[in-house]
Motif scaffolding. Sequence first.
Motif, mmCIF file in Angstrom:
data_model
loop_
_atom_site.group_PDB
_atom_site.id
_atom_site.type_symbol
_atom_site.label_atom_id
_atom_site.label_comp_id
_atom_site.label_asym_id
_atom_site.label_seq_id
_atom_site.Cartn_x
_atom_site.Cartn_y
_atom_site.Cartn_z
ATOM 1 N N GLN A 154 23.413 38.660 -89.805
ATOM 2 C CA GLN A 154 25.234 39.194 -89.965
ATOM 3 C C GLN A 154 25.515 40.392 -90.536
ATOM 4 O O GLN A 154 26.468 41.589 -91.061
ATOM 5 C CB GLN A 154 26.071 38.294 -90.120
ATOM 6 N N GLU A 155 24.193 40.206 -92.121
ATOM 7 C CA GLU A 155 24.120 41.792 -93.253
ATOM 8 C C GLU A 155 24.109 43.125 -92.959
ATOM 9 O O GLU A 155 22.901 43.066 -92.928
ATOM 10 C CB GLU A 155 24.222 41.117 -94.364
ATOM 11 N N ALA A 156 24.970 44.203 -94.211
ATOM 12 C CA ALA A 156 23.960 44.835 -94.230
ATOM 13 C C ALA A 156 23.391 45.065 -94.298
ATOM 14 O O ALA A 156 21.738 45.359 -94.408
ATOM 15 C CB ALA A 156 25.146 45.824 -94.120
ATOM 16 N N ASP A 157 22.725 44.230 -95.879
ATOM 17 C CA ASP A 157 21.588 44.345 -96.798
ATOM 18 C C ASP A 157 20.702 43.314 -95.909
ATOM 19 O O ASP A 157 19.813 44.313 -96.202
ATOM 20 C CB ASP A 157 22.118 43.550 -97.994
ATOM 21 N N THR A 158 20.321 42.498 -95.084
ATOM 22 C CA THR A 158 19.603 41.993 -95.049
ATOM 23 C C THR A 158 19.014 43.017 -93.213
ATOM 24 O O THR A 158 18.025 42.819 -93.676
ATOM 25 C CB THR A 158 19.871 40.503 -93.240
ATOM 26 N N VAL A 159 19.267 43.863 -92.766
ATOM 27 C CA VAL A 159 18.667 44.415 -92.290
ATOM 28 C C VAL A 159 18.432 45.748 -93.174
ATOM 29 O O VAL A 159 17.251 45.809 -92.926
ATOM 30 C CB VAL A 159 20.352 45.539 -90.787
ATOM 31 N N ALA A 160 19.162 46.673 -93.886
ATOM 32 C CA ALA A 160 18.186 47.024 -94.958
ATOM 33 C C ALA A 160 16.541 46.855 -95.375
ATOM 34 O O ALA A 160 15.856 47.769 -95.818
ATOM 35 C CB ALA A 160 19.340 47.679 -95.804
ATOM 36 N N ALA A 161 17.616 45.698 -95.522
ATOM 37 C CA ALA A 161 15.698 45.333 -96.400
ATOM 38 C C ALA A 161 14.654 44.795 -95.609
ATOM 39 O O ALA A 161 13.693 45.228 -95.556
ATOM 40 C CB ALA A 161 16.236 43.685 -97.385
ATOM 41 N N PHE A 162 15.304 44.428 -94.227
ATOM 42 C CA PHE A 162 14.125 44.506 -92.595
ATOM 43 C C PHE A 162 13.324 45.596 -93.011
ATOM 44 O O PHE A 162 12.162 45.651 -93.025
ATOM 45 C CB PHE A 162 14.343 43.756 -92.079
ATOM 46 N N THR A 163 14.097 46.554 -92.866
ATOM 47 C CA THR A 163 13.988 48.036 -91.772
ATOM 48 C C THR A 163 12.834 48.962 -93.304
ATOM 49 O O THR A 163 11.593 49.601 -93.176
ATOM 50 C CB THR A 163 14.760 48.847 -92.033
ATOM 51 N N GLN B 116 7.242 52.720 -86.960
ATOM 52 C CA GLN B 116 8.030 52.697 -85.813
ATOM 53 C C GLN B 116 7.682 51.421 -84.712
ATOM 54 O O GLN B 116 8.423 51.981 -83.882
ATOM 55 C CB GLN B 116 7.954 54.511 -85.288
ATOM 56 N N ASP B 117 6.308 51.129 -84.575
ATOM 57 C CA ASP B 117 6.379 50.181 -83.429
ATOM 58 C C ASP B 117 7.118 49.422 -83.327
ATOM 59 O O ASP B 117 7.988 48.660 -82.017
ATOM 60 C CB ASP B 117 4.945 50.143 -83.496
ATOM 61 N N ALA C 59 16.401 42.240 -82.981
ATOM 62 C CA ALA C 59 15.820 42.051 -83.903
ATOM 63 C C ALA C 59 15.021 41.113 -84.488
ATOM 64 O O ALA C 59 13.565 41.741 -85.477
ATOM 65 C CB ALA C 59 17.158 42.533 -85.395
ATOM 66 N N THR C 60 15.231 39.579 -84.245
ATOM 67 C CA THR C 60 14.418 39.213 -84.678
ATOM 68 C C THR C 60 13.207 38.533 -83.536
ATOM 69 O O THR C 60 11.392 38.812 -84.180
ATOM 70 C CB THR C 60 14.817 37.456 -83.615
ATOM 71 N N ARG C 61 12.984 39.587 -82.316
ATOM 72 C CA ARG C 61 11.850 40.083 -82.001
ATOM 73 C C ARG C 61 11.091 40.756 -82.457
ATOM 74 O O ARG C 61 9.655 40.915 -82.627
ATOM 75 C CB ARG C 61 12.154 40.853 -80.407
ATOM 76 N N MET C 62 11.847 42.041 -82.089
ATOM 77 C CA MET C 62 11.264 43.050 -83.369
ATOM 78 C C MET C 62 10.206 42.166 -84.849
ATOM 79 O O MET C 62 9.194 42.459 -85.278
ATOM 80 C CB MET C 62 11.998 43.962 -84.237
ATOM 81 N N LEU D 135 4.928 39.801 -87.880
ATOM 82 C CA LEU D 135 4.022 39.210 -88.306
ATOM 83 C C LEU D 135 3.265 39.155 -87.099
ATOM 84 O O LEU D 135 2.179 38.629 -87.753
ATOM 85 C CB LEU D 135 5.585 38.014 -88.211
ATOM 86 N N THR D 136 3.542 39.130 -85.771
ATOM 87 C CA THR D 136 2.435 38.270 -85.138
ATOM 88 C C THR D 136 1.476 39.827 -85.492
ATOM 89 O O THR D 136 -0.139 38.994 -84.908
ATOM 90 C CB THR D 136 2.891 38.021 -83.866
ATOM 91 N N HIS D 137 1.631 40.929 -85.419
ATOM 92 C CA HIS D 137 0.547 41.709 -85.278
ATOM 93 C C HIS D 137 -0.059 41.976 -86.730
ATOM 94 O O HIS D 137 -1.716 42.070 -86.516
ATOM 95 C CB HIS D 137 1.039 43.495 -84.997
ATOM 96 N N LEU D 138 0.348 41.284 -87.808
ATOM 97 C CA LEU D 138 -0.218 41.329 -89.118
ATOM 98 C C LEU D 138 -1.385 40.514 -89.407
ATOM 99 O O LEU D 138 -1.795 40.530 -90.285
ATOM 100 C CB LEU D 138 1.305 41.815 -90.355
ATOM 101 N N GLN D 139 -0.713 39.129 -88.359
ATOM 102 C CA GLN D 139 -1.550 37.630 -88.584
ATOM 103 C C GLN D 139 -2.546 37.855 -88.070
ATOM 104 O O GLN D 139 -3.712 37.480 -87.805
ATOM 105 C CB GLN D 139 -0.740 36.756 -88.564
ATOM 106 N N ARG D 140 -2.233 38.109 -86.522
ATOM 107 C CA ARG D 140 -3.410 38.114 -85.423
ATOM 108 C C ARG D 140 -3.673 39.312 -85.013
ATOM 109 O O ARG D 140 -5.079 39.102 -83.913
ATOM 110 C CB ARG D 140 -2.705 37.024 -84.527
#
Length: 531
Positions: free
Chosen positions: A54-63, A77-78, A108-111, A116-121
């Motif tokens: 919902q929040e712009a800050d959340t999207v910014a922190a994620f990217t 970029q993947d 966004a959640t799918r990304m 997380l999956t790629h980073l762990q496995r």
Amino acid sequence: MLLGLAPMAWSEQQGEARPEGESGVAQALARQVASEAPRLQDFYAQRDYRPAWQEADTVAAFTSALHGLESDGLHPQDYRPDELRSRYRAIQEDGANAAAQAQYDLFATRMLLTALTHLQRGKVDPEALETDWEVPVAEPDFSLGTVSRAVDRQRFEALFDEVRPDFVPYERLRSGLARYRHIERLGGWPRLPAREQSLRPGDVDDDVALLRERLSVMGELELMAVNTNAFPDAEIEAPDARRYDAGLEAAVKRFQRRHLLEPDGIVGRQTREALNVPVERRIDQIRLNMERARWLLHGLPDAFVLVDIAGYRLSYFRPDGEVWRSRIVVGRPYRRTPSLRSEITHMTVNPTWTIPPTILRQDVLPAVRRDLGYLWRERIQVLSPSGQPLDPWRVDWDNPGNIVLRQAPGPQNALGQLAIRFPNDHMVYLHDTPAQGLFSREQRAFSSGCIRVENIRELARLLFEDTNSEHDIEARIASGETRNVSLANRMPVIIHYWTVNPDDDGEFSFRPDIYERDDALLRELDRPLVL
């Protein structure tokens, strides 16, 4: 407010009247997520379908955190950081309805879950890449509740830290990747020109100055400071950067050892080629070996045996924290040692060796056809398929049929006097060998797939000791009897292929890609992700 928008009473953009606001988006999420992957469904079910972005800050922190995945050798970029920002802005500007807002939330959640999956496995499926892969495919084991809380608190970097492989070599690879990228930004290292003549200690040559500079870039050798102001006395000569001196020779030998080359201090063809590999290629090697680490280095027990195929090394991580290491011999490129994960169950003392069909066909039968005495010299018995002894003189060696050849136990047996067994589909194992001289070679791909271990009796003794198994391995061998001896508790074993290894001192060993696997993995790792 959702995504910075004031709630509207109704919207007909999707062709039907519908309540707006967070509850409307939650309803849309509940409908849309039903066709998504189970983990995505579970994520929203835990949140009662409350939207996450919902929040712009959340999207910014994620990217922003996504760009940090470059330190793991992944392509940020993947995971569509630019698209995440642009779609978020479009939703704000266009006053999108609940269905569109739900679609963005799922995207966004799918990304996030994909990253997380790629980073762990790992990003690449090893089973699709390596035909001899024999490792159970492990599902990601991060907590969706933890992920949900991290999104709400905008703690993405901490979340990424939590799912990374928690293993010292992986962190060393990350640090090394940053170091080599820094060297790349500074322009890399100089290239030695091709030449037939080797550089040897004592030579004076322009190429020696280039060699000195090349090794200095990686810290193998401090750059020779040639400053005429430091030598006011005319009788004192400045050091000659063109002279191949003892300090440079020692640095070359260190480089050769780290690249599994003969450490003779001579810069011949192979050493020159290794020196001239560009920094960009070394960066790629580090990246693809980080991917290999993500495939395997998770859920590790306190004690396990790790077989490093390309590094020709076995490491036994003991329960007390000690690490026992030994040199090994692995499969030739056309008889590759497979990657696998299993558990050591037992050992065979004074083993016989039933010659496998491929070795029988390609190696033994041609030798027997040339000289039947080969059977007696190698103490090989000829058997019927049911195990009955056959007279070698009565066998048609040009068309022997379904015979079995078995080598008697003893010091000259191909398996030596000890074999360490673990279940696997490739029938490979760790074993002793009468060919002890092979362990002195720098590159040791000489076997037919199984792994020969130097000082294997010591490894066996430690395994018995650490698994509370009461056996005297030396007495068992001295008896001359062929026997299977079980471990009281199984010991995990991992056999894998790494062409880059961070040493205990933080320096990298780059190994020859003996099975030519690196390029195929790099192509898949660099292939843009399609979702």
